[in-house]
Motif scaffolding. Structure first.
Motif, PDB file in Angstrom:
ATOM      1  N   ARG A  88       0.843  -1.208   0.000  1.00 43.45           N
ATOM      2  CA  ARG A  88       0.000   0.000   0.000  1.00 43.45           C
ATOM      3  C   ARG A  88       0.877   1.257   0.000  1.00 43.45           C
ATOM      4  O   ARG A  88       0.583   2.228  -0.698  1.00 43.45           O
ATOM      5  CB  ARG A  88      -0.929  -0.006   1.220  1.00 43.45           C
ATOM      6  N   LEU A  89       1.952   1.223   0.763  1.00 44.70           N
ATOM      7  CA  LEU A  89       2.889   2.342   0.788  1.00 44.70           C
ATOM      8  C   LEU A  89       3.498   2.559  -0.600  1.00 44.70           C
ATOM      9  O   LEU A  89       3.639   3.693  -1.049  1.00 44.70           O
ATOM     10  CB  LEU A  89       3.983   2.071   1.827  1.00 44.70           C
ATOM     11  N   PHE A  90       3.821   1.467  -1.289  1.00 48.51           N
ATOM     12  CA  PHE A  90       4.318   1.575  -2.670  1.00 48.51           C
ATOM     13  C   PHE A  90       3.294   2.297  -3.540  1.00 48.51           C
ATOM     14  O   PHE A  90       3.635   3.211  -4.291  1.00 48.51           O
ATOM     15  CB  PHE A  90       4.614   0.191  -3.268  1.00 48.51           C
ATOM     16  N   GLU A  91       2.035   1.870  -3.456  1.00 49.23           N
ATOM     17  CA  GLU A  91       0.983   2.480  -4.281  1.00 49.23           C
ATOM     18  C   GLU A  91       0.845   3.970  -3.986  1.00 49.23           C
ATOM     19  O   GLU A  91       0.726   4.782  -4.902  1.00 49.23           O
ATOM     20  CB  GLU A  91      -0.361   1.770  -4.059  1.00 49.23           C
ATOM     21  N   ARG A  92       0.854   4.336  -2.727  1.00 45.05           N
ATOM     22  CA  ARG A  92       0.707   5.749  -2.350  1.00 45.05           C
ATOM     23  C   ARG A  92       1.921   6.560  -2.803  1.00 45.05           C
ATOM     24  O   ARG A  92       1.782   7.678  -3.283  1.00 45.05           O
ATOM     25  CB  ARG A  92       0.503   5.891  -0.842  1.00 45.05           C
ATOM     26  N   PHE A  93       3.126   5.998  -2.654  1.00 44.91           N
ATOM     27  CA  PHE A  93       4.318   6.711  -3.093  1.00 44.91           C
ATOM     28  C   PHE A  93       4.287   6.899  -4.608  1.00 44.91           C
ATOM     29  O   PHE A  93       4.603   7.971  -5.118  1.00 44.91           O
ATOM     30  CB  PHE A  93       5.598   5.969  -2.676  1.00 44.91           C
ATOM     31  N   THR A  98       3.793  10.516  -9.342  1.00 45.88           N
ATOM     32  CA  THR A  98       3.310  10.507 -10.728  1.00 45.88           C
ATOM     33  C   THR A  98       2.046  11.325 -10.948  1.00 45.88           C
ATOM     34  O   THR A  98       1.654  11.534 -12.092  1.00 45.88           O
ATOM     35  CB  THR A  98       3.042   9.067 -11.215  1.00 45.88           C
ATOM     36  N   SER A  99       1.403  11.786  -9.899  1.00 44.79           N
ATOM     37  CA  SER A  99       0.117  12.469 -10.035  1.00 44.79           C
ATOM     38  C   SER A  99       0.263  13.977  -9.960  1.00 44.79           C
ATOM     39  O   SER A  99       1.248  14.498  -9.451  1.00 44.79           O
ATOM     40  CB  SER A  99      -0.841  12.033  -8.924  1.00 44.79           C
ATOM     41  N   ASP A 100      -0.795  14.641 -10.422  1.00 46.92           N
ATOM     42  CA  ASP A 100      -0.830  16.088 -10.246  1.00 46.92           C
ATOM     43  C   ASP A 100      -1.019  16.381  -8.762  1.00 46.92           C
ATOM     44  O   ASP A 100      -1.441  15.525  -7.993  1.00 46.92           O
ATOM     45  CB  ASP A 100      -1.933  16.723 -11.101  1.00 46.92           C
ATOM     46  N   PRO A 101      -0.700  17.600  -8.330  1.00 41.33           N
ATOM     47  CA  PRO A 101      -0.732  17.920  -6.893  1.00 41.33           C
ATOM     48  C   PRO A 101      -2.051  17.652  -6.195  1.00 41.33           C
ATOM     49  O   PRO A 101      -2.058  17.258  -5.032  1.00 41.33           O
ATOM     50  CB  PRO A 101      -0.396  19.417  -6.865  1.00 41.33           C
ATOM     51  N   SER A 102      -3.177  17.821  -6.876  1.00 39.60           N
ATOM     52  CA  SER A 102      -4.456  17.590  -6.206  1.00 39.60           C
ATOM     53  C   SER A 102      -4.628  16.121  -5.827  1.00 39.60           C
ATOM     54  O   SER A 102      -5.132  15.799  -4.759  1.00 39.60           O
ATOM     55  CB  SER A 102      -5.622  18.064  -7.072  1.00 39.60           C
ATOM     56  N   PHE A 117       8.868  14.102  -1.570  1.00 37.57           N
ATOM     57  CA  PHE A 117       9.089  13.752  -2.971  1.00 37.57           C
ATOM     58  C   PHE A 117       7.930  14.164  -3.883  1.00 37.57           C
ATOM     59  O   PHE A 117       7.945  13.876  -5.077  1.00 37.57           O
ATOM     60  CB  PHE A 117       9.353  12.251  -3.113  1.00 37.57           C
ATOM     61  N   ALA A 118       6.936  14.861  -3.357  1.00 39.30           N
ATOM     62  CA  ALA A 118       5.755  15.242  -4.145  1.00 39.30           C
ATOM     63  C   ALA A 118       6.107  16.033  -5.399  1.00 39.30           C
ATOM     64  O   ALA A 118       5.484  15.862  -6.441  1.00 39.30           O
ATOM     65  CB  ALA A 118       4.779  16.042  -3.280  1.00 39.30           C
ATOM     66  N   GLY A 119       7.089  16.889  -5.332  1.00 38.46           N
ATOM     67  CA  GLY A 119       7.447  17.722  -6.471  1.00 38.46           C
ATOM     68  C   GLY A 119       8.121  16.987  -7.609  1.00 38.46           C
ATOM     69  O   GLY A 119       8.278  17.530  -8.707  1.00 38.46           O
ATOM     70  N   VAL A 120       8.484  15.741  -7.396  1.00 39.21           N
ATOM     71  CA  VAL A 120       9.174  14.967  -8.426  1.00 39.21           C
ATOM     72  C   VAL A 120       8.313  14.803  -9.679  1.00 39.21           C
ATOM     73  O   VAL A 120       8.836  14.739 -10.789  1.00 39.21           O
ATOM     74  CB  VAL A 120       9.618  13.594  -7.857  1.00 39.21           C
ATOM     75  N   HIS A 121       6.999  14.775  -9.520  1.00 40.59           N
ATOM     76  CA  HIS A 121       6.128  14.558 -10.686  1.00 40.59           C
ATOM     77  C   HIS A 121       6.332  15.615 -11.765  1.00 40.59           C
ATOM     78  O   HIS A 121       6.038  15.387 -12.920  1.00 40.59           O
ATOM     79  CB  HIS A 121       4.651  14.487 -10.263  1.00 40.59           C
ATOM     80  N   GLU A 122       6.848  16.777 -11.376  1.00 40.98           N
ATOM     81  CA  GLU A 122       7.094  17.849 -12.346  1.00 40.98           C
ATOM     82  C   GLU A 122       8.273  17.545 -13.265  1.00 40.98           C
ATOM     83  O   GLU A 122       8.467  18.222 -14.271  1.00 40.98           O
ATOM     84  CB  GLU A 122       7.374  19.162 -11.603  1.00 40.98           C
ATOM     85  N   VAL A 127      11.190  10.974 -11.825  1.00 33.11           N
ATOM     86  CA  VAL A 127      10.223  10.029 -11.256  1.00 33.11           C
ATOM     87  C   VAL A 127      10.851   8.646 -11.196  1.00 33.11           C
ATOM     88  O   VAL A 127      10.729   7.933 -10.199  1.00 33.11           O
ATOM     89  CB  VAL A 127       8.911  10.017 -12.069  1.00 33.11           C
ATOM     90  N   LYS A 128      11.552   8.278 -12.244  1.00 32.45           N
ATOM     91  CA  LYS A 128      12.194   6.963 -12.274  1.00 32.45           C
ATOM     92  C   LYS A 128      13.302   6.862 -11.225  1.00 32.45           C
ATOM     93  O   LYS A 128      13.515   5.803 -10.643  1.00 32.45           O
ATOM     94  CB  LYS A 128      12.712   6.664 -13.667  1.00 32.45           C
TER      95      LYS A 128
END
Length: 150
Positions: A88-93, A98-102, A117-122, A127-128
């Motif tokens: 579950r932690l993997f899925e949330r991370f 990979t998702s937009d901020p919302s 690590f939230a800003g990595v999606h930009e 991301v990899k």
């Protein structure tokens, strides 16, 4: 939401020269090797699972500071969790990076310090880097021996 440019040097840069849990683990009963062919990062994740609980976690490898910091923080976060909680932690991370901020905001609430690590999606190439150890951990829990970010 924190952007990659705002990531704390203590979180990203400090663990890199002295990552936590950076060692092999002969007593590991789960192990997988991961590779990011785009940049050459490599990670081996070792887990000691007793019953349904991750008792210990470590990693070895070579990669950028984001990859190393992510692996270091991941191994800390896994200890004491059940296999289901780790997955579950993997899925949330994965959602977080990979998702937009919302969408990522909901995931970050469950991730604690890992939310940095939230800003990595930009930055799709990063991301990899951030997710290599996570894909490798997931492969080890699911019985695989190899993982790739491809």
């Amino acid at each position: 939401m924190i952007g990659l440019r705002e990531l704390s040097p203590e979180v990203i840069l400090d663990p890199s020269p002295r990552p936590r849990n950076f060692h092999g683990m002969p007593e590991a009963n789960r192990k997988a090797v991961g590779h990011n062919p785009l940049c050459g990062d490599r990670a081996t994740v070792y887990l000691q699972v007793e019953g349904d609980v991750v008792k210990d976690a470590s990693f070895e490898g070579a990669g950028c500071s984001i990859s190393t910091a992510s692996a270091s923080m991941m191994t800390d976060a896994l200890k004491g969790r059940t296999v289901a909680e780790a997955l579950r932690l993997f899925e949330r991370f994965h959602e977080l990076v990979t998702s937009d901020p919302s969408k990522a905001q909901e995931a970050s609430a469950e991730l604690g310090k890992l939310a940095v690590f939230a800003g990595v999606h930009e930055f799709p190439m990063r991301v990899k880097c951030a997710s290599l150890a996570w894909h490798t951990m997931k492969a080890s829990l699911e019985g695989g021996e190899k993982a790739s970010t491809e």
